[in-house]
Design a protein around this motif. Sequence first.
Motif, short mmCIF file in Angstrom:
data_model
loop_
_atom_site.label_atom_id
_atom_site.label_comp_id
_atom_site.label_asym_id
_atom_site.label_seq_id
_atom_site.Cartn_x
_atom_site.Cartn_y
_atom_site.Cartn_z
N TYR A 173 0.81 -1.22 0.00
CA TYR A 173 0.00 0.00 0.00
C TYR A 173 0.85 1.28 0.00
N LYS A 174 2.15 1.15 -0.02
CA LYS A 174 3.04 2.30 0.16
C LYS A 174 2.74 3.42 -0.83
N ASN A 175 2.43 3.09 -2.06
CA ASN A 175 2.19 4.10 -3.08
C ASN A 175 0.73 4.18 -3.52
N VAL A 176 -0.15 3.57 -2.77
CA VAL A 176 -1.58 3.60 -3.10
C VAL A 176 -2.22 4.86 -2.51
N THR A 177 -2.81 5.67 -3.36
CA THR A 177 -3.44 6.91 -2.94
C THR A 177 -4.94 6.71 -2.72
N GLU A 178 -5.59 7.71 -2.16
CA GLU A 178 -7.04 7.65 -2.02
C GLU A 178 -7.72 7.50 -3.38
N GLU A 179 -7.20 8.22 -4.39
CA GLU A 179 -7.79 8.12 -5.72
C GLU A 179 -7.62 6.72 -6.30
N ASP A 180 -6.48 6.09 -6.03
CA ASP A 180 -6.28 4.71 -6.46
C ASP A 180 -7.34 3.81 -5.82
N LEU A 181 -7.57 4.02 -4.53
CA LEU A 181 -8.53 3.19 -3.81
C LEU A 181 -9.95 3.41 -4.36
N TRP A 182 -10.28 4.66 -4.66
CA TRP A 182 -11.58 4.94 -5.27
C TRP A 182 -11.73 4.20 -6.61
N GLY A 183 -10.68 4.22 -7.42
CA GLY A 183 -10.74 3.55 -8.70
C GLY A 183 -10.91 2.05 -8.55
N ASN A 184 -10.23 1.47 -7.57
CA ASN A 184 -10.33 0.03 -7.34
C ASN A 184 -11.70 -0.35 -6.79
N LEU A 185 -12.28 0.54 -5.97
CA LEU A 185 -13.63 0.31 -5.47
C LEU A 185 -14.64 0.36 -6.62
N GLN A 186 -14.47 1.32 -7.52
CA GLN A 186 -15.38 1.41 -8.66
C GLN A 186 -15.31 0.16 -9.53
N TYR A 187 -14.10 -0.33 -9.77
CA TYR A 187 -13.92 -1.55 -10.57
C TYR A 187 -14.68 -2.71 -9.92
N PHE A 188 -14.53 -2.85 -8.61
CA PHE A 188 -15.21 -3.91 -7.86
C PHE A 188 -16.72 -3.78 -7.98
N LEU A 189 -17.23 -2.57 -7.77
CA LEU A 189 -18.68 -2.36 -7.80
C LEU A 189 -19.27 -2.56 -9.19
N GLU A 190 -18.55 -2.16 -10.21
CA GLU A 190 -19.04 -2.34 -11.58
C GLU A 190 -19.20 -3.82 -11.94
N ARG A 191 -18.42 -4.67 -11.30
CA ARG A 191 -18.54 -6.11 -11.50
C ARG A 191 -19.62 -6.72 -10.60
N VAL A 192 -19.64 -6.29 -9.35
CA VAL A 192 -20.44 -6.98 -8.34
C VAL A 192 -21.88 -6.50 -8.27
N VAL A 193 -22.13 -5.20 -8.41
CA VAL A 193 -23.48 -4.67 -8.23
C VAL A 193 -24.48 -5.26 -9.23
N PRO A 194 -24.14 -5.39 -10.52
CA PRO A 194 -25.11 -6.03 -11.43
C PRO A 194 -25.48 -7.45 -11.00
#
Length: 359
Positions: A173-194
């Motif tokens: 996580y050393k170089n993971v930013t909040e924006e990175d985390l937001w992007g990864n959350l969006q990727y997860f939700l785009e797969r899982v929510v449908p």
Amino acid sequence: MRMVFRWYGRGNDTVTLEQIKQIPGVEGIVWALHDMMPGEEWPMDKIMAYKELSDAHGLHLEVVESVNVHEDIKLGLSTRDLYIDNYIRTIEKLAKVGVKTICYNFMPVFDWTRTDLYKELEDGSTALFYEKAAIDSMDPHELVRKIAVKPDLTMPGWEPERLAQLSVLFEAYKNVTEEDLWGNLQYFLERVVPAAAEHDIKMAIHPDDPPWPVFGLPRIMTGRDSIRRLLDLVDSPYNCVTLCSGSLGANPANDIAAMVREFADRIPFAHIRNVKVYENGDFVETSHRASDGSVDTVEVVRAYSDIGFTGYARPDHGRHIWDEKCRPGYGLYDRALGIMYLWGVWDAAERAKKERMNG
């Protein structure tokens, strides 16, 4: 409001289903397979075992907390699709036993953070406590040794197998930013929510606990603005929030009742509890009574009444009282007291609303 009670399973909880059944107004358990590691597909036979137990006691199991998200998903690694596929297959299985809401979180490394599991209060009870100065100066390995060393009962989010890799996780996580985390959350939700929508299950993210960065790790679910952003990532009635008054209430700037009213149609699950926040940034969990802490739980419950809340609610953490030996925050006595307090406020609010309507 549909009252439920978190239960960790037979042999893994000091509270029994027989006791839960006797708490007025409780209709179901909030459960999970706590022996499963994040990312694993849940086996149908283990799911059915919970179903049979809950049915035998006249309790439903419509709320799961949590189907944990694998760290590779949060990090956005190339392996994440494997774990997302497992998550989707778990959703499909949970739908078969009537699950309607899945609570999850997207917090890196630590599911929740406290510095003392048994802080003594003035009345002699003990409760979960967060000391800001200690966290600011402490090495995370020290916290793990203090909190998670050989627990008698499972500590969700503090699995020994995962925390044994603490140094590796922090390096990842050393170089993971909040924006990175937001992007990864969006990727997860785009797969899982449908997939969740197809099976009529609402995905309800839990706010970060506490709602600010810890040990330099990014935290993104911290208040009203982040909830708005979360709901916009995937605009679906199945992309929701578990509104936790305790987690969000650790930051006095968060107006919980206002969030209830704003996000009314996207709150399928509510955690209602209280915390007392100190000027130095420390906080301790208290009884559910409004005057005992910094969260106006009376106004929070009134807000739920005002919006006609028909979702699930649980009392969340309680103190350890009357010499009860239990999982930290999850004894029987104070949570049962909390439920009765919440019902009292709810009944009063509902009666007042009816009187206003009748002129």
